[in-house]
Design a protein around this motif. Sequence first.
Motif, short mmCIF file in Angstrom:
data_model
loop_
_atom_site.label_atom_id
_atom_site.label_comp_id
_atom_site.label_asym_id
_atom_site.label_seq_id
_atom_site.Cartn_x
_atom_site.Cartn_y
_atom_site.Cartn_z
N TYR B 6 0.85 -1.21 0.00
CA TYR B 6 0.00 0.00 0.00
C TYR B 6 0.88 1.25 0.00
O TYR B 6 0.64 2.20 -0.76
CB TYR B 6 -0.90 -0.03 1.24
CG TYR B 6 -2.00 0.99 1.21
CD1 TYR B 6 -2.97 0.97 0.23
CD2 TYR B 6 -2.05 1.99 2.18
CE1 TYR B 6 -3.99 1.91 0.20
CE2 TYR B 6 -3.06 2.93 2.17
CZ TYR B 6 -4.03 2.89 1.18
OH TYR B 6 -5.02 3.82 1.16
N ASP B 7 1.93 1.24 0.82
CA ASP B 7 2.86 2.39 0.88
C ASP B 7 3.57 2.56 -0.46
O ASP B 7 3.75 3.68 -0.94
CB ASP B 7 3.92 2.16 1.97
CG ASP B 7 3.34 2.34 3.36
OD1 ASP B 7 2.25 2.93 3.47
OD2 ASP B 7 3.97 1.87 4.32
N GLU B 8 3.97 1.45 -1.02
CA GLU B 8 4.73 1.49 -2.27
C GLU B 8 3.88 2.07 -3.40
O GLU B 8 4.35 2.92 -4.16
CB GLU B 8 5.19 0.06 -2.62
CG GLU B 8 5.85 -0.06 -3.99
CD GLU B 8 5.67 -1.48 -4.54
OE1 GLU B 8 5.87 -2.44 -3.77
OE2 GLU B 8 5.32 -1.60 -5.73
N LEU B 9 2.62 1.64 -3.48
CA LEU B 9 1.79 2.05 -4.61
C LEU B 9 1.31 3.50 -4.48
O LEU B 9 1.26 4.23 -5.47
CB LEU B 9 0.58 1.11 -4.75
CG LEU B 9 0.94 -0.29 -5.24
CD1 LEU B 9 -0.25 -1.23 -5.09
CD2 LEU B 9 1.39 -0.26 -6.70
N GLN B 10 0.96 3.90 -3.26
CA GLN B 10 0.48 5.28 -3.03
C GLN B 10 -0.46 5.74 -4.14
O GLN B 10 -0.31 6.82 -4.69
CB GLN B 10 1.65 6.25 -2.91
CG GLN B 10 2.48 5.98 -1.69
CD GLN B 10 3.34 7.16 -1.28
OE1 GLN B 10 3.12 8.29 -1.71
NE2 GLN B 10 4.30 6.91 -0.43
N ASP B 11 -1.39 4.86 -4.46
CA ASP B 11 -2.33 5.16 -5.54
C ASP B 11 -3.64 5.64 -4.91
O ASP B 11 -4.27 4.89 -4.16
CB ASP B 11 -2.56 3.88 -6.36
CG ASP B 11 -3.41 4.12 -7.58
OD1 ASP B 11 -4.31 4.99 -7.53
OD2 ASP B 11 -3.20 3.43 -8.59
N PRO B 12 -4.04 6.88 -5.19
CA PRO B 12 -5.27 7.39 -4.56
C PRO B 12 -6.52 6.63 -5.00
O PRO B 12 -7.57 6.74 -4.35
CB PRO B 12 -5.33 8.85 -5.03
CG PRO B 12 -4.48 8.92 -6.25
CD PRO B 12 -3.42 7.87 -6.09
N ASN B 13 -6.40 5.85 -6.07
CA ASN B 13 -7.55 5.08 -6.54
C ASN B 13 -7.44 3.60 -6.18
O ASN B 13 -8.03 2.74 -6.84
CB ASN B 13 -7.74 5.25 -8.04
CG ASN B 13 -8.12 6.68 -8.39
OD1 ASN B 13 -8.93 7.29 -7.70
ND2 ASN B 13 -7.49 7.21 -9.41
N PHE B 14 -6.65 3.32 -5.16
CA PHE B 14 -6.53 1.95 -4.66
C PHE B 14 -6.62 1.97 -3.15
O PHE B 14 -5.94 2.76 -2.49
CB PHE B 14 -5.20 1.33 -5.09
CG PHE B 14 -4.91 -0.01 -4.45
CD1 PHE B 14 -5.77 -1.08 -4.65
CD2 PHE B 14 -3.78 -0.20 -3.65
CE1 PHE B 14 -5.52 -2.31 -4.05
CE2 PHE B 14 -3.53 -1.44 -3.06
CZ PHE B 14 -4.39 -2.49 -3.26
N ILE B 15 -7.49 1.11 -2.62
CA ILE B 15 -7.62 1.01 -1.16
C ILE B 15 -7.60 -0.47 -0.78
O ILE B 15 -8.04 -1.33 -1.55
CB ILE B 15 -8.93 1.68 -0.67
CG1 ILE B 15 -8.97 1.80 0.85
CG2 ILE B 15 -10.16 0.94 -1.17
CD1 ILE B 15 -8.20 2.96 1.40
N ILE B 16 -7.04 -0.73 0.37
CA ILE B 16 -7.12 -2.06 0.95
C ILE B 16 -8.13 -1.97 2.09
O ILE B 16 -8.13 -1.00 2.85
CB ILE B 16 -5.74 -2.52 1.47
CG1 ILE B 16 -4.78 -2.72 0.30
CG2 ILE B 16 -5.86 -3.79 2.31
CD1 ILE B 16 -3.33 -2.80 0.69
N ILE B 17 -9.04 -2.93 2.15
CA ILE B 17 -9.93 -3.04 3.30
C ILE B 17 -9.62 -4.37 3.97
O ILE B 17 -9.88 -5.43 3.40
CB ILE B 17 -11.42 -2.97 2.90
CG1 ILE B 17 -11.72 -1.64 2.18
CG2 ILE B 17 -12.31 -3.11 4.13
CD1 ILE B 17 -13.17 -1.51 1.71
#
Lengths: 136, 222
Positions: B6-17
């Motif tokens: 998650y840190d690596e991608l830092q994609d505002p359109n990607f979330i982990i739940i």
Amino acid sequence: MTTILSDLGDFSVAAAAAKEGLWLSSAEAAKATGWSLQPEGLCRGNICVPVPSGREADFVADGSVNLAAFWDHLDKPAARSKDGDIWALGEAAADRAESLKSLDAPDFTLPDLDGTNHSLSDYRGSKVLLATWASW
Amino acid sequence: MWQKLYDELQDPNFIIIAVAMDSRADAARPWIEQAAPTYPALIDRDHRVAELYNMVNVPQAVWIDEDGRIVRPAENAGAFEAFRSLDFETMTVPEDKQATAAAAKATYVAAVRDWVLTGSDSVHAFGADQARGHTAAPSAEIAQAHCHFRLGQYLLRQGREGEGVEQLVEASRLHPTSWNIWRQAAEINDMGLAAGPEFWARVNALGDDHYYPPVDMAGMPE
């Protein structure tokens, strides 16, 4: 009071304690399950299930509806506590399967450690990795 | 497990739940506090997500696109059952099994990364028919089992332990392939039982069946 655990959440409702089954007013049934009593039968949204003819007394009486009888009639799973004071009313396997095969991700709302609720649908517009784990 | 990606991608359109299949938030709390995820870490005391997505174990994952469509249905999230090769004399897992487990996890994480970066162009993103083909439909028994599980958890929270446990036992009887149900029920009886002798007896009873079914994913080790 009687507790109903449904897809909509956990609800306290006033049920007729003395009767067999789960007898609720139409308004209470709607609150806990989304199903309410209409002239056509038991309805949710555009879907109505007629009261089986000849068995009216098992399903409706004096404006009340026996949700337990309807749930069984609709082939939906249910579980009740021994005292009948808590009912888990589930959705039918066929409906769950149809929902999954539609590929529309079923929505849910759950709390984080602080008690703040999050819904899957809050994140529409983003890719979501829904990942489970457990402490056990 | 997911924070690094998650840190690596830092994609505002990607979330982990992350969803903890834990009936007691306090059981999950130390793990979450230590991991300190910057994405939502939710507590699913009634295993509702398992019911809705027909999940049977952890870790399992579902990929969902921007439109709320399932791209990959519930599957083993890259876990490999290296623990089944545990040598009870030395309490170690053979190095080759450890290496396979590491490779399986890395393959799964790389696939998630590829999907986040390339979307439906990713070789790991299923088309609709493929996604449907990988969807396991629940049986009537499974649907019934989840009712008993939910009622059982409610009874336990009410302090009605005997009746609550009966409901959990019935849930596990109706849905014997759910490790989520069995291990959660074992956990409430006796801390540690979820990984104790009864757990091993159940695992050994699997025989050639899998505890973590292999993921249908390019590059995944056998």
